[in-house]
Design a protein around this motif. Structure first.
Motif, PDB file in Angstrom:
ATOM      1  N   ARG A  63     -11.106   0.624  -9.899  1.00  0.00           N
ATOM      2  CA  ARG A  63     -11.526  -0.558  -9.134  1.00  0.00           C
ATOM      3  C   ARG A  63     -12.742  -0.273  -8.275  1.00  0.00           C
ATOM      4  NH1 ARG A  63      -9.914  -2.135  -4.066  1.00  0.00           N
ATOM      5  NH2 ARG A  63      -8.369  -0.461  -4.093  1.00  0.00           N
ATOM      6  N   GLU A  64     -12.818   0.929  -7.708  1.00  0.00           N
ATOM      7  CA  GLU A  64     -13.917   1.289  -6.816  1.00  0.00           C
ATOM      8  C   GLU A  64     -14.645   2.495  -7.384  1.00  0.00           C
ATOM      9  OE1 GLU A  64     -12.835   0.266  -2.393  1.00  0.00           O
ATOM     10  OE2 GLU A  64     -11.224   1.455  -3.267  1.00  0.00           O
ATOM     11  N   ARG A  65     -15.957   2.427  -7.424  1.00  0.00           N
ATOM     12  CA  ARG A  65     -16.752   3.447  -8.115  1.00  0.00           C
ATOM     13  C   ARG A  65     -17.097   4.600  -7.183  1.00  0.00           C
ATOM     14  NH1 ARG A  65     -21.201   1.003 -12.033  1.00  0.00           N
ATOM     15  NH2 ARG A  65     -20.998   3.136 -12.771  1.00  0.00           N
ATOM     16  N   PHE A  66     -16.063   5.328  -6.763  1.00  0.00           N
ATOM     17  CA  PHE A  66     -16.254   6.551  -5.995  1.00  0.00           C
ATOM     18  C   PHE A  66     -16.184   7.739  -6.950  1.00  0.00           C
ATOM     19  CE2 PHE A  66     -14.067   3.764  -2.795  1.00  0.00           C
ATOM     20  CZ  PHE A  66     -15.159   3.591  -1.974  1.00  0.00           C
ATOM     21  N   ASP A  67     -16.877   8.823  -6.572  1.00  0.00           N
ATOM     22  CA  ASP A  67     -16.750  10.075  -7.317  1.00  0.00           C
ATOM     23  C   ASP A  67     -15.559  10.889  -6.847  1.00  0.00           C
ATOM     24  OD1 ASP A  67     -19.211   9.870  -8.920  1.00  0.00           O
ATOM     25  OD2 ASP A  67     -20.217  10.002  -6.974  1.00  0.00           O
ATOM     26  N   ALA A  68     -15.176  10.720  -5.581  1.00  0.00           N
ATOM     27  CA  ALA A  68     -14.076  11.486  -5.008  1.00  0.00           C
ATOM     28  C   ALA A  68     -13.582  10.760  -3.758  1.00  0.00           C
ATOM     29  CB  ALA A  68     -14.514  12.909  -4.658  1.00  0.00           C
ATOM     30  N   ALA A  69     -12.390  11.138  -3.318  1.00  0.00           N
ATOM     31  CA  ALA A  69     -11.816  10.530  -2.123  1.00  0.00           C
ATOM     32  C   ALA A  69     -11.058  11.591  -1.346  1.00  0.00           C
ATOM     33  CB  ALA A  69     -10.888   9.377  -2.495  1.00  0.00           C
ATOM     34  N   ILE A  70     -10.995  11.415  -0.033  1.00  0.00           N
ATOM     35  CA  ILE A  70     -10.175  12.266   0.833  1.00  0.00           C
ATOM     36  C   ILE A  70      -9.148  11.379   1.514  1.00  0.00           C
ATOM     37  CG2 ILE A  70     -10.143  13.664   2.933  1.00  0.00           C
ATOM     38  CD1 ILE A  70     -12.846  14.801   2.127  1.00  0.00           C
ATOM     39  N   ARG A  71      -7.885  11.762   1.404  1.00  0.00           N
ATOM     40  CA  ARG A  71      -6.800  11.017   2.014  1.00  0.00           C
ATOM     41  C   ARG A  71      -5.798  11.988   2.640  1.00  0.00           C
ATOM     42  NH1 ARG A  71      -9.974   7.654   0.938  1.00  0.00           N
ATOM     43  NH2 ARG A  71      -9.653   5.623  -0.073  1.00  0.00           N
ATOM     44  N   ILE A  72      -4.993  11.460   3.571  1.00  0.00           N
ATOM     45  CA  ILE A  72      -3.869  12.202   4.141  1.00  0.00           C
ATOM     46  C   ILE A  72      -2.606  11.677   3.480  1.00  0.00           C
ATOM     47  CG2 ILE A  72      -2.683  12.900   6.246  1.00  0.00           C
ATOM     48  CD1 ILE A  72      -5.104  12.020   7.826  1.00  0.00           C
ATOM     49  N   ALA A  73      -1.831  12.569   2.888  1.00  0.00           N
ATOM     50  CA  ALA A  73      -0.619  12.131   2.195  1.00  0.00           C
ATOM     51  C   ALA A  73       0.332  13.314   2.030  1.00  0.00           C
ATOM     52  CB  ALA A  73      -0.965  11.549   0.828  1.00  0.00           C
ATOM     53  N   GLU A  74       1.619  12.996   1.857  1.00  0.00           N
ATOM     54  CA  GLU A  74       2.585  14.045   1.520  1.00  0.00           C
ATOM     55  C   GLU A  74       2.467  14.422   0.055  1.00  0.00           C
ATOM     56  OE1 GLU A  74       6.583  13.610   2.863  1.00  0.00           O
ATOM     57  OE2 GLU A  74       6.003  12.518   4.673  1.00  0.00           O
ATOM     58  N   HIS A  75       2.143  13.451  -0.784  1.00  0.00           N
ATOM     59  CA  HIS A  75       1.883  13.695  -2.202  1.00  0.00           C
ATOM     60  C   HIS A  75       0.977  12.572  -2.686  1.00  0.00           C
ATOM     61  CE1 HIS A  75       4.697  10.464  -3.382  1.00  0.00           C
ATOM     62  NE2 HIS A  75       5.390  10.876  -2.339  1.00  0.00           N
ATOM     63  N   VAL A  76       0.340  12.798  -3.825  1.00  0.00           N
ATOM     64  CA  VAL A  76      -0.585  11.813  -4.391  1.00  0.00           C
ATOM     65  C   VAL A  76       0.041  11.297  -5.684  1.00  0.00           C
ATOM     66  CG1 VAL A  76      -2.895  11.409  -5.281  1.00  0.00           C
ATOM     67  CG2 VAL A  76      -2.556  12.960  -3.354  1.00  0.00           C
ATOM     68  N   PRO A  77       0.598  10.081  -5.678  1.00  0.00           N
ATOM     69  CA  PRO A  77       1.334   9.600  -6.840  1.00  0.00           C
ATOM     70  C   PRO A  77       0.473   9.008  -7.950  1.00  0.00           C
ATOM     71  CG  PRO A  77       1.438   7.973  -5.077  1.00  0.00           C
ATOM     72  CD  PRO A  77       0.664   9.163  -4.540  1.00  0.00           C
ATOM     73  N   ALA A  78      -0.795   8.772  -7.709  1.00  0.00           N
ATOM     74  CA  ALA A  78      -1.630   8.073  -8.682  1.00  0.00           C
ATOM     75  C   ALA A  78      -1.764   8.883  -9.968  1.00  0.00           C
ATOM     76  CB  ALA A  78      -3.003   7.801  -8.090  1.00  0.00           C
ATOM     77  N   LEU A  79      -1.743   8.182 -11.100  1.00  0.00           N
ATOM     78  CA  LEU A  79      -1.936   8.822 -12.394  1.00  0.00           C
ATOM     79  C   LEU A  79      -3.421   8.931 -12.697  1.00  0.00           C
ATOM     80  CD1 LEU A  79       0.816   6.952 -14.471  1.00  0.00           C
ATOM     81  CD2 LEU A  79       0.969   9.226 -13.415  1.00  0.00           C
ATOM     82  N   GLY A  80      -3.763   9.900 -13.533  1.00  0.00           N
ATOM     83  CA  GLY A  80      -5.146  10.043 -13.961  1.00  0.00           C
ATOM     84  C   GLY A  80      -6.070  10.621 -12.915  1.00  0.00           C
TER      85      GLY A  80
END
Length: 296
Positions: free
Chosen positions: A138-155
């Motif tokens: 949806r958003e054309r970023f090359d990378a992202a930084i987030r705070i999370a316990e785990h990253v559930p996104a696929l791909g």
């Protein structure tokens, strides 16, 4: 404005290739078409322009004076277009568009970016603030930084680079003499993290006295500035305030408790540009140098 009149571009491209290479067969090989297709395109160009661009026997065609003039202009135009496309691709290859939680960008990442640019002078990092779930489709970023316990996104590939410790901070002159040092001090919160104080109590094992007053701010950056200004006590990740505590601008009388959420660099799976790989390597090295909170 006058309407621009141009010859058929496919035909012009075939003509330019023939003029540059000198033979129909070579032009056909370059364009991945047949000899006859190139010949037909040149004839159609002559018809469209009402000009004779080639002359001589079919197996030894040469350019007319008009053909030489058009070929020179077409070659310059196509060469300029090719250079521009190459420059644009090179610029895109060296650009990293990073989606990042705002306070980390302001307080930790951006002050360190000059070191990345010094090591990679061809790179350009464009930082956009975002806290939304990462969606590279949806958003054309090359990378992202987030705070999370785990990253559930696929791909995606998620690389943890900073552990997270959180604790209460306030201006040194506000620390009281009670068991926690926070008795009677207004509590500062953010509207997006209403459960943050309860989570910290669970992680730290400390029960705080009731707050005489609670003041809400939109972002944690505002909370930290309000705490430094003496408006109350705010809750923050350690990495945001390590410099302020070292400088004596803020103090943390109860220390910092480990938080199961970590800072992740998230990238599309298998789609790294070289600049993204370089940024990941640099980010991990910078994070390894980050100071730990006192007592940990």
């Amino acid at each position: 404005m006058d309407r621009r009149v141009l010859p058929p571009l496919t035909a012009l491209r075939a003509f330019e290739a023939f003029a540059r290479l000198g033979r129909m067969t070579l032009a056909a090989d370059e364009l991945c078409v047949t000899h006859g297709a190139v010949s037909r395109q040149i004839r159609s160009l002559e018809t469209a322009l009402g000009l004779t661009l080639t002359e001589g026997p079919r197996h030894r065609l040469r350019l007319t004076a008009e053909g030489e003039r058009l070929a020179a202009t077409a070659r310059a135009a196509f060469d300029g277009l090719a250079r521009t496309v190459a420059d644009l691709k090179a610029a895109q290859a060296n650009e990293l568009h990073l989606s990042c939680v705002g306070t980390l960008a302001i307080r930790w990442l951006i002050p360190r970016l000059p070191a990345f640019h010094a090591a990679h002078p061809e790179a350009r990092v464009r930082v956009t603030e975002s806290y939304a779930p990462v969606d590279f489709a949806r958003e054309r970023f090359d990378a992202a930084i987030r705070i999370a316990e785990h990253v559930p996104a696929l791909g995606v590939e998620a690389t943890p680079f900073l552990d997270n410790f959180h604790g209460p901070v306030l201006a040194p002159h506000l620390v009281g003499g009670g068991p926690t040092g926070l008795e009677g001090v207004p509590r500062l919160t953010t509207g997006t993290r209403q459960t943050a104080w309860a989570e910290w109590e669970a992680h730290s094992g400390v029960s705080l006295p009731p707050a005489p007053q609670v003041q809400e701010f939109e972002h944690i950056f505002y909370v930290l500035e309000a705490a430094a200004a003496g408006l109350g006590v705010g809750l923050t990740p350690w990495i945001y305030v390590a410099g302020d505590i070292a400088a004596g601008r803020l103090t943390a009388p109860l220390g910092f408790a480990p938080n199961p959420a970590r800072f992740f660099l998230i990238t599309p799976e298998g789609a790294d540009k070289p600049v993204v790989a370089a940024f990941r390597h640099w980010l991990l090295a910078e994070a390894a140098k980050a100071p730990k909170p006192p007592g940990t």
